[in-house]
Design an enzyme around this catalytic site. Structure first.
Site, PDB file in Angstrom:
ATOM      1  N   MET A  82       0.846  -1.201   0.000  1.00 11.34           N
ATOM      2  CA  MET A  82       0.000   0.000   0.000  1.00 11.34           C
ATOM      3  C   MET A  82       0.879   1.248   0.000  1.00 11.34           C
ATOM      4  O   MET A  82       0.640   2.189  -0.747  1.00 11.34           O
ATOM      5  CB  MET A  82      -0.904  -0.027   1.236  1.00 11.34           C
ATOM      6  CG  MET A  82      -1.744   1.210   1.435  1.00 11.34           C
ATOM      7  SD  MET A  82      -3.137   1.272   0.301  1.00 11.34           S
ATOM      8  CE  MET A  82      -3.437   3.036   0.235  1.00 11.34           C
ATOM      9  N   THR A 104       6.934  -3.607  -0.752  1.00 11.30           N
ATOM     10  CA  THR A 104       8.212  -4.249  -0.913  1.00 11.30           C
ATOM     11  C   THR A 104       9.199  -3.313  -1.614  1.00 11.30           C
ATOM     12  O   THR A 104       8.891  -2.770  -2.682  1.00 11.30           O
ATOM     13  CB  THR A 104       8.070  -5.560  -1.706  1.00 11.30           C
ATOM     14  OG1 THR A 104       7.288  -6.474  -0.940  1.00 11.30           O
ATOM     15  CG2 THR A 104       9.404  -6.199  -2.015  1.00 11.30           C
ATOM     16  N   ASN A 129      -3.553  -7.117  -9.220  1.00  9.95           N
ATOM     17  CA  ASN A 129      -2.436  -6.208  -9.479  1.00  9.95           C
ATOM     18  C   ASN A 129      -1.238  -6.973 -10.021  1.00  9.95           C
ATOM     19  O   ASN A 129      -1.003  -8.127  -9.681  1.00  9.95           O
ATOM     20  CB  ASN A 129      -2.065  -5.424  -8.205  1.00  9.95           C
ATOM     21  CG  ASN A 129      -0.993  -6.112  -7.390  1.00  9.95           C
ATOM     22  OD1 ASN A 129       0.207  -5.959  -7.663  1.00  9.95           O
ATOM     23  ND2 ASN A 129      -1.412  -6.912  -6.399  1.00  9.95           N
ATOM     24  N   ARG A 130      -0.513  -6.270 -10.889  1.00 11.68           N
ATOM     25  CA  ARG A 130       0.793  -6.777 -11.351  1.00 11.68           C
ATOM     26  C   ARG A 130       1.775  -5.604 -11.333  1.00 11.68           C
ATOM     27  O   ARG A 130       2.437  -5.305 -12.334  1.00 11.68           O
ATOM     28  CB  ARG A 130       0.680  -7.404 -12.753  1.00 11.68           C
ATOM     29  CG  ARG A 130       0.049  -6.530 -13.811  1.00 11.68           C
ATOM     30  CD  ARG A 130       0.272  -7.091 -15.224  1.00 11.68           C
ATOM     31  NE  ARG A 130      -0.386  -6.318 -16.259  1.00 11.68           N
ATOM     32  CZ  ARG A 130      -1.644  -6.494 -16.672  1.00 11.68           C
ATOM     33  NH1 ARG A 130      -2.387  -7.443 -16.134  1.00 11.68           N
ATOM     34  NH2 ARG A 130      -2.153  -5.721 -17.627  1.00 11.68           N
ATOM     35  N   PHE A 133       6.717  -4.581  -8.104  1.00  9.98           N
ATOM     36  CA  PHE A 133       7.673  -3.916  -7.183  1.00  9.98           C
ATOM     37  C   PHE A 133       8.151  -2.570  -7.728  1.00  9.98           C
ATOM     38  O   PHE A 133       9.362  -2.296  -7.797  1.00  9.98           O
ATOM     39  CB  PHE A 133       8.903  -4.792  -6.902  1.00  9.98           C
ATOM     40  CG  PHE A 133       8.638  -6.070  -6.149  1.00  9.98           C
ATOM     41  CD1 PHE A 133       7.459  -6.285  -5.455  1.00  9.98           C
ATOM     42  CD2 PHE A 133       9.606  -7.074  -6.117  1.00  9.98           C
ATOM     43  CE1 PHE A 133       7.222  -7.467  -4.759  1.00  9.98           C
ATOM     44  CE2 PHE A 133       9.391  -8.257  -5.418  1.00  9.98           C
ATOM     45  CZ  PHE A 133       8.195  -8.451  -4.748  1.00  9.98           C
ATOM     46  N   SER A 164       9.132  -4.733   3.990  1.00 10.31           N
ATOM     47  CA  SER A 164       9.210  -5.941   3.177  1.00 10.31           C
ATOM     48  C   SER A 164      10.298  -5.751   2.129  1.00 10.31           C
ATOM     49  O   SER A 164      10.361  -4.707   1.470  1.00 10.31           O
ATOM     50  CB  SER A 164       7.852  -6.159   2.499  1.00 10.31           C
ATOM     51  OG  SER A 164       7.959  -7.103   1.465  1.00 10.31           O
ATOM     52  N   SER A 200       5.464 -12.777  -4.143  1.00  7.20           N
ATOM     53  CA  SER A 200       4.773 -11.964  -5.139  1.00  7.20           C
ATOM     54  C   SER A 200       4.752 -12.716  -6.465  1.00  7.20           C
ATOM     55  O   SER A 200       5.773 -13.285  -6.878  1.00  7.20           O
ATOM     56  CB  SER A 200       5.490 -10.632  -5.340  1.00  7.20           C
ATOM     57  OG  SER A 200       5.008 -10.025  -6.532  1.00  7.20           O
ATOM     58  N   ASN A 202       4.488 -11.287  -9.284  1.00 10.65           N
ATOM     59  CA  ASN A 202       4.729 -10.319 -10.358  1.00 10.65           C
ATOM     60  C   ASN A 202       6.193 -10.044 -10.678  1.00 10.65           C
ATOM     61  O   ASN A 202       6.493  -9.156 -11.465  1.00 10.65           O
ATOM     62  CB  ASN A 202       4.016  -9.004 -10.019  1.00 10.65           C
ATOM     63  CG  ASN A 202       2.525  -9.227  -9.849  1.00 10.65           C
ATOM     64  OD1 ASN A 202       1.917  -9.922 -10.656  1.00 10.65           O
ATOM     65  ND2 ASN A 202       1.946  -8.670  -8.798  1.00 10.65           N
ATOM     66  N   THR A 203       7.110 -10.775 -10.039  1.00 10.66           N
ATOM     67  CA  THR A 203       8.522 -10.706 -10.435  1.00 10.66           C
ATOM     68  C   THR A 203       8.887 -12.099 -10.931  1.00 10.66           C
ATOM     69  O   THR A 203       8.787 -13.066 -10.165  1.00 10.66           O
ATOM     70  CB  THR A 203       9.416 -10.308  -9.232  1.00 10.66           C
ATOM     71  OG1 THR A 203       9.085  -8.975  -8.858  1.00 10.66           O
ATOM     72  CG2 THR A 203      10.888 -10.384  -9.590  1.00 10.66           C
ATOM     73  N   LYS A 246       7.032 -14.130   4.119  1.00 16.04           N
ATOM     74  CA  LYS A 246       5.652 -14.056   3.612  1.00 16.04           C
ATOM     75  C   LYS A 246       5.443 -15.075   2.502  1.00 16.04           C
ATOM     76  O   LYS A 246       6.202 -15.116   1.530  1.00 16.04           O
ATOM     77  CB  LYS A 246       5.371 -12.644   3.081  1.00 16.04           C
ATOM     78  CG  LYS A 246       3.917 -12.444   2.642  1.00 16.04           C
ATOM     79  CD  LYS A 246       3.598 -10.983   2.464  1.00 16.04           C
ATOM     80  CE  LYS A 246       2.179 -10.759   1.969  1.00 16.04           C
ATOM     81  NZ  LYS A 246       1.892  -9.321   1.787  1.00 16.04           N
ATOM     82  N   ASN A 275       0.126 -13.826   0.620  1.00 11.81           N
ATOM     83  CA  ASN A 275       0.200 -12.847  -0.456  1.00 11.81           C
ATOM     84  C   ASN A 275      -1.036 -13.013  -1.363  1.00 11.81           C
ATOM     85  O   ASN A 275      -1.957 -13.749  -1.031  1.00 11.81           O
ATOM     86  CB  ASN A 275       1.509 -13.057  -1.236  1.00 11.81           C
ATOM     87  CG  ASN A 275       2.069 -11.741  -1.765  1.00 11.81           C
ATOM     88  OD1 ASN A 275       1.331 -10.963  -2.368  1.00 11.81           O
ATOM     89  ND2 ASN A 275       3.343 -11.491  -1.543  1.00 11.81           N
TER      90      ASN A 275
HETATM   91  C1  FMN Z   1      -1.816  -3.159  -5.367  1.00 10.20           C
HETATM   92  C2  FMN Z   1      -1.190  -4.185  -4.472  1.00 10.20           C
HETATM   93  C3  FMN Z   1       0.187  -4.177  -4.303  1.00 10.20           C
HETATM   94  C4  FMN Z   1       0.797  -5.117  -3.449  1.00 10.20           C
HETATM   95  N1  FMN Z   1       2.142  -5.082  -3.272  1.00 10.20           N
HETATM   96  C5  FMN Z   1       2.727  -5.956  -2.404  1.00 10.20           C
HETATM   97  C6  FMN Z   1       4.110  -5.893  -2.141  1.00 10.20           C
HETATM   98  O1  FMN Z   1       4.828  -5.037  -2.662  1.00 10.20           O
HETATM   99  N2  FMN Z   1       4.646  -6.806  -1.268  1.00 10.20           N
HETATM  100  C7  FMN Z   1       3.882  -7.766  -0.647  1.00 10.20           C
HETATM  101  O2  FMN Z   1       4.404  -8.556   0.143  1.00 10.20           O
HETATM  102  N3  FMN Z   1       2.543  -7.819  -0.872  1.00 10.20           N
HETATM  103  C8  FMN Z   1       1.958  -6.951  -1.714  1.00 10.20           C
HETATM  104  N4  FMN Z   1       0.617  -7.014  -1.937  1.00 10.20           N
HETATM  105  C9  FMN Z   1      -0.159  -8.077  -1.255  1.00 10.20           C
HETATM  106  C10 FMN Z   1      -0.791  -7.596   0.044  1.00 10.20           C
HETATM  107  O3  FMN Z   1       0.183  -7.213   0.981  1.00 10.20           O
HETATM  108  C11 FMN Z   1      -1.667  -8.710   0.650  1.00 10.20           C
HETATM  109  O4  FMN Z   1      -0.838  -9.801   1.004  1.00 10.20           O
HETATM  110  C12 FMN Z   1      -2.727  -9.211  -0.313  1.00 10.20           C
HETATM  111  O5  FMN Z   1      -3.267  -8.138  -1.057  1.00 10.20           O
HETATM  112  C13 FMN Z   1      -3.855  -9.925   0.418  1.00 10.20           C
HETATM  113  O6  FMN Z   1      -4.471  -9.068   1.343  1.00 10.20           O
HETATM  114  P1  FMN Z   1      -5.838  -8.259   1.027  1.00 10.20           P
HETATM  115  O7  FMN Z   1      -6.811  -9.245   0.479  1.00 10.20           O
HETATM  116  O8  FMN Z   1      -6.230  -7.649   2.343  1.00 10.20           O
HETATM  117  O9  FMN Z   1      -5.490  -7.213   0.026  1.00 10.20           O
HETATM  118  C14 FMN Z   1      -0.007  -6.088  -2.774  1.00 10.20           C
HETATM  119  C15 FMN Z   1      -1.395  -6.075  -2.968  1.00 10.20           C
HETATM  120  C16 FMN Z   1      -1.991  -5.140  -3.791  1.00 10.20           C
HETATM  121  C17 FMN Z   1      -3.493  -5.152  -3.955  1.00 10.20           C
END
Ligand code: FMN
Length: 374
Positions: A82, A104, A129-130, A133, A164, A200, A202-203, A246, A275
């Site tokens: 976030m 992260t 989301n993708r 990072f 993170s 994640s 997305n990497t 995580k 995640n």
């Molecule tokens: C837009 C977006 C970006 C995210 N970026 C990261 C990230 O950089 N690192 C990470 O560990 N999780 C990331 N997440 C995952 C969240 O931390 C969380 O684990 C996941 O969204 C599940 O929780 P939620 O259903 O409450 O969103 C991201 C999620 C979203 C929606």
């Protein structure tokens, strides 16, 4: 005694004005809403007077809990992603969060994937989301924390701070450990905990670091380096910084078993589960056209799976667990806590429900008998 604006008013204002306004910004582009929210919160966090007003409007507190030697003021934190670069560092505690997992962040700054890269699935109360990072790098976040006076253990942001860390995209998987280590060395004296992100989607290749051998090497290297840094530091009384791991919700049970074993043996301080998912179950029919977008799905479609994984993890490890994934209501948080999570984190639920969700989760732990712990 602190005066607060009635919760019902906060909720009605978010549902009636805040959320519709945010959801319309940038022609409905969720990333524009995201950036605007961060700008807005960064502004409100900038001076003591503004922070006091934020607290007046939204502040709430839960029952303190100690996890991995860190004292958290309540049960609910903001999940990673976030506020990747800690732009609104000073605001979050005033919304009732007991901690934030910034990042992260990666060893080198990087732009992330091309836009659009974030999609709102409104009927399903989900997000895909993708982002990949996108972040200013671990050196930049370290500078921001330092400038704000945040040091490990001093709670200068009004709460413990986690960061993170992940792998820079252009760094080869074979060199991943060194990339994570470079971030750890920059952050170890500033943060209350570090989270290793190997989950994640997305990497490219990142999730392969959840394999037993790779994970063991990575966690051991980071835990050992944290110990070395603690020895050399003036903060040595605090001991090594706790390192959490995580994990993804898409792992088979056997892979989770292995990951838990490896994390415990390597000295990890806890597990963060979960995640986003690569699965597409639980989508409303109207959202099916978006299901084909590449990326991780979060929010309500993840609720059941994340709870299932958290229940499994708490039953199979002695390490503390932070539960995250699809917590959209206080009841969802209650289920995670009853499943044995020590803390919970939210992201997508905060988008759909706003700050009232933080207050309602805090209240779970202050209303006597509200959460009989599992
Ligand atoms: C837009 C977006 C970006 C995210 N970026 C990261 C990230 O950089 N690192 C990470 O560990 N999780 C990331 N997440 C995952 C969240 O931390 C969380 O684990 C996941 O969204 C599940 O929780 P939620 O259903 O409450 O969103 C991201 C999620 C979203 C929606």
């Amino acid at each position: 005694m602190a005066v607060h604006i009635p919760g019902a008013l906060v909720d009605a204002a978010y549902a009636g004005v805040g959320r519709p306004t945010l959801f319309r910004l940038g022609g409905g582009d969720p990333e524009v809403a995201h950036e605007t929210t961060l700008d807005w919160l960064a502004w409100w966090g900038r001076t003591p007077a503004r922070r006091a007003l934020l607290e007046l409007a939204f502040g709430s507190r839960g029952t303190p809990v100690e996890v991995a030697g860190i004292r958290f003021g309540g049960p609910v934190g903001l999940a990673a992603g976030m506020d990747k670069d800690a732009r609104a560092l000073m605001a979050w505690a005033r919304l009732g969060f007991s901690h934030v997992e910034f990042g992260t962040v990666t060893g080198q700054p990087q732009p992330g994937n091309p836009k659009p890269r974030m999609f709102r699935l409104r009927p399903s109360h989900g997000v895909i989301n993708r982002m990949g990072f996108n972040n200013a790098g671990s050196e930049a976040i370290a500078a921001r924390l330092e400038l704000a006076g945040v040091r490990r253990g001093n709670h200068a942001a009004g709460m413990p701070v986690g960061v993170s860390i992940g792998k820079t995209k252009v760094v080869a998987l074979a060199d991943a450990v060194e990339d994570y280590l470079s971030s750890l060395r920059r952050l170890v004296h500033l943060v209350d905990y570090l989270a290793i992100n190997v989950s994640s989607p997305n990497t490219p290749g990142l999730r392969s670091l959840q394999g037993a051998d790779e994970l063991s090497g990575l966690v051991r290297a980071l835990v050992d380096e944290a110990a070395v840094q603690a020895e050399e530091s003036s903060q040595s009384t605090l001991g090594p910084v706790p390192v959490f791991v995580k994990i993804a919700p898409d792992l088979e049970w056997s892979a989770i078993d292995q990951a838990l074993e490896v994390c415990a043996a390597a000295g990890a301080a806890g597990i963060i589960a979960t995640n986003t998912t690569l699965g597409r179950d639980g989508l409303a029919p109207e959202d099916r056209p978006l299901a084909g977008q590449a990326g991780g799905l979060s929010g309500a479609p993840l609720t059941a799976r994340a709870l299932e994984v958290v229940s499994y993890v708490t039953a199979h490890t002695d390490l503390p667990v932070i539960g995250v994934g699809g917590i959209m209501t206080a009841d969802d948080a209650r289920a995670m806590l009853q499943a044995g999570a020590s803390l919970v984190q939210i992201f997508t639920g905060f988008i759909y429900s706003g700050p009232g969700l933080v207050r309602d989760i805090n209240r779970l732990t202050t209303d006597r008998l509200a959460v009989p712990r599992g």
